[in-house]
Structures are given as structure tokens and as C-alpha cells.
Design an enzyme around this catalytic site. Structure first.
Site, PDB file in Angstrom:
ATOM      1  CB  SER A 169      -0.960   0.011   1.185  1.00 46.26           C
ATOM      2  OG  SER A 169      -2.015  -0.869   0.911  1.00 46.26           O
ATOM      3  CE  LYS A 199      -3.914   0.760  -1.118  1.00 43.70           C
ATOM      4  NZ  LYS A 199      -4.506   0.168   0.092  1.00 43.70           N
ATOM      5  CE1 TYR A 220      -4.921  -1.240  -4.336  1.00 42.73           C
ATOM      6  CE2 TYR A 220      -5.506  -3.557  -4.212  1.00 42.73           C
ATOM      7  CZ  TYR A 220      -5.159  -2.380  -3.591  1.00 42.73           C
ATOM      8  OH  TYR A 220      -5.030  -2.340  -2.214  1.00 42.73           O
ATOM      9  CE1 TYR A 231      -4.934   1.166   4.457  1.00 43.57           C
ATOM     10  CE2 TYR A 231      -3.149   0.099   5.603  1.00 43.57           C
ATOM     11  CZ  TYR A 231      -3.763   0.454   4.437  1.00 43.57           C
ATOM     12  OH  TYR A 231      -3.225   0.100   3.240  1.00 43.57           O
ATOM     13  CB  VAL A 259       0.145  -5.718   4.484  1.00 43.68           C
ATOM     14  CG1 VAL A 259      -1.090  -5.097   5.089  1.00 43.68           C
ATOM     15  CG2 VAL A 259      -0.045  -6.041   3.016  1.00 43.68           C
TER      16      VAL A 259
HETATM   17  N1  GLU Z   1      -2.480  -5.932  -1.384  1.00 43.69           N
HETATM   18  C1  GLU Z   1      -3.077  -5.555  -0.136  1.00 43.69           C
HETATM   19  C2  GLU Z   1      -4.574  -5.473  -0.327  1.00 43.69           C
HETATM   20  O1  GLU Z   1      -5.016  -4.734  -1.160  1.00 43.69           O
HETATM   21  C3  GLU Z   1      -2.494  -4.253   0.324  1.00 43.69           C
HETATM   22  C4  GLU Z   1      -2.863  -3.921   1.697  1.00 43.69           C
HETATM   23  C5  GLU Z   1      -1.881  -3.021   2.405  1.00 43.69           C
HETATM   24  O2  GLU Z   1      -0.695  -2.966   2.111  1.00 43.69           O
HETATM   25  O3  GLU Z   1      -2.326  -2.344   3.331  1.00 43.69           O
HETATM   26  O4  GLU Z   1      -5.307  -6.160   0.310  1.00 43.69           O
END
Ligand code: GLU
Length: 310
Positions: free
Chosen positions: A67, A70, A194, A246, A264
Site C-alpha cells: 500500500s 498508493k 491494482y 488506516y 502490509v
Molecule cells: N495488497 C493488499 C490489499 O489490497 C495491500 C494492503 C496493504 O498494504 O495495506 O489487500
């Protein structure tokens, strides 16, 4: 090892501060490629706006940025569609886990912010803009290589495939958003793009370098190249501060006081405005899905430097 610069000494001290915690937290286990990563690894790198670099530990070891991507897709999308993006995605912290679907119905398919999965899918849709996923993925990869000034950045095909094989929740989010008319491209193509962006593989040195423009008003201080305008840069930093971790974003702001974005895979990109870009990697996660030791390291770094924006 004798430090070769004050910044190297700083990072060595930070590494010392977190030593007792190495290996703590749980590595993400929803896909095999992440589940088998050794949780004892730790890398830390920083790049200052004045051009100094320092790094310690496993800073050259590539990891799945997940993430953290992003931040870069948001930057790319803002460059592509500008403020129109804000009609499709909000700017409020969600107070929910990264993959939550509950708010979407009440808020008519407009995700709370670009850093929860729902919001990131909308951002990816804006980048896709009618093109085949391979073209968008190639653009994202080329963008990261240019920002990091390093061609040795790849998309980990195994991770991308596993994300696709297990991504039922992301597929649900995408379909739900599409039902509200807030995805313009076919759901399968948005998801493919994505999953590939999540599977980008970078190391701490590359990640710190790639984020440097965010510490310098949107201009890469080393090349003079403007990546994004100053207002967008302020806004991206604000979103990293309020939404980058988050539902643990408040705690990260409280403890570290820097805009940051976690993934993650255990990576965190943190920005000290007008000073430096910092990347840390430690694969063990806390309950909110953020790097446990990575956040401790940034807390120590922020305390030692006084770089908190507060
Ligand atoms: N590939 C993970 C998902 O979209 C990324 C989540 C993350 O890094 O927070 O579920």
C-alpha cells in the site's frame, strides 16, 4: 561500524534503539510470498533535500511495497486528472481497517480517502483511463524508476498473481464501487492494475529516494524536476498524516508526527517536510497491519531529530 556521516550515526542509533524489538509483530500471511519473509529483517534509509544519503541494516533488500504504492498512484492520478479526482474520493480518515467495505454503502460508493483500498481502486481507475492494464502498470513502474532514479525496480509476478488469486475482498470493493458508477473501467482491469501496483518490489534506499519530492514541495531537489505542484504536495502529505496508517493513523501521528504511508509488506515511507524522505522496512505487523518495528524506528528517529511537524 564507524558512521561516515551524522545521518549515518543517527540511523545507527535508531537501529540500536529498536534492537530489542527485532522480529516482533506478525508478517502478513494472506499470500505465501509475504508469509515466508523472515520477520527479523530491518532496513532504514533516508535521503535529505540537501542530497545526503544514509542507510543501515537490510536497506538494499527488496520487499513488496504494497500500500505504500498508493502514495505514488495518487500523485500520478492528481497529475493526470487534477482536482476532479476529489469528486470521486474523499479526504477523511476512515477509522476502519484498510479493506473495509462498510462505509461505502452509506457514502454512495465515494471512498473515504485514497489510501484505503476502496479509494486506491478509484485512483487506479483514474490512471487506467481506458487503456489496457499492462500499459498502466508499465507507466506506474516507469514512474517509480524515474522517481527513485533506479531502473532496478520490478513488479513481483508471484505476489501479483497471489493477490489476484486471493483478492476476493478487493473484488467486492471494486464491484460495489462500480455499482455506484464510480469506476469507469471494467472491474477486472482495475483489479489487475491494482494487484500489480501492490506487487512493486523496492528497497528502502529506492523508496526513500522516490519519496523525496514530497519533502521538497513537489520538486525533486536533486534533479530540479517538478513531479507535482506545491498544493498537491501539501495535500498528499496531509492525507499521509491523517490516513496513511488506516485506523491507526492517529496513533502514528501521536507517536511519530510525520506524514507516513505503510504497507502490509512491512514498509513505511515517512516525509519530514523540507528536510528528508525516510523509508523503513520491518516485516512484522501490529494489529492494524502496520509495521510494528518500523513505527518504533520512526518514533525514535523523530525524537532524536525533532523532525515531528508538531
Ligand atoms: N495488497 C493488499 C490489499 O489490497 C495491500 C494492503 C496493504 O498494504 O495495506 O489487500
Amino acid at each position: 561500524m564507524t558512521p561516515s556521516s551524522p545521518h549515518e550515526e543517527l540511523l545507527q542509533n535508531v537501529q540500536q534503539d529498536i534492537r530489542a524489538h527485532l522480529g516482533t509483530g506478525r508478517v502478513a500471511d494472506y499470500i505465501p510470498a509475504l508469509a515466508r519473509v523472515d520477520p527479523h529483517q530491518f532496513g532504514l534509509a533516508l535521503h535529505t533535500c540537501a542530497g545526503e544519503r544514509a542507510s543501515v541494516g537490510d536497506c538494499a533488500q527488496g520487499f513488496s511495497i504494497q500500500s505504500v504504492s498508493k502514495v505514488f498512484t495518487l500523485t500520478l492520478a492528481l497529475g493526470r486528472v487534477g482536482d476532479a479526482l476529489w469528486h470521486r474520493v474523499g479526504r477523511e480518515p476512515s477509522g476502519s481497517p484498510f479493506n473495509s467495505i462498510v462505509q461505502l454503502e452509506r457514502e454512495h460508493g465515494i471512498p473515504r480517502n485514497p489510501f484505503i483500498n476502496a479509494g486506491a481502486l478509484v485512483v487506479t481507475d483514474a490512471i487506467l483511463a481506458g487503456r489496457p492494464p499492462q500499459v498502466a502498470v508499465a507507466e506506474i513502474l516507469a514512474y517509480l524508476r524515474e522517481l527513485a532514479d533506479d531502473t532496478d525496480i520490478t513488479v513481483d509476478r508471484e505476489v501479483a498473481q497471489s493477490e489476484a488469486d486471493t483478492g476476493f475482498r478487493n473484488a467486492s470493493l471494486a464491484n460495489f464501487i462500480r455499482a455506484f458508477g464510480n469506476l469507469k473501467n471494467p472491474v477486472g482491469e482495475v483489479l489487475e492494475t491494482y494487484f500489480n501496483q501492490c506487487a512493486l518490489r523496492m528497497n528502502c534506499v529506492q523508496l526513500a529516494r522516490a519519496g523525496l519530492f514530497l519533502a521538497h514541495g513537489g520538486v525533486d531537489p536533486l534533479t530540479g524536476h517538478r513531479v507535482v505542484d506545491a498544493q498537491a504536495t501539501r495535500r498528499i502529505n496531509a492525507l499521509m498524516m491523517t490516513c496513511g496508517h488506516y485506523d491507526a493513523s492517529g496513533d502514528f501521528a501521536f507517536r511519530v508526527g510525520l506524514p507516513g504511508k505503510s504497507g502490509v509488506g512491512g514498509g513505511i515511507l515517512a516525509i519530514a517536510p523540507r528536510k528528508a524522505s525516510i523509508a523503513v522496512w520491518a516485516p512484522g505487523l501490529n494489529e492494524a497491519g502496520n509495521s510494528l518495528v518500523g513505527a518504533l524506528a520512526l518514533e525514535s528517529l523523530s525524537r532524536r531529530t525533532g523532525w515531528s511537524v508538531f
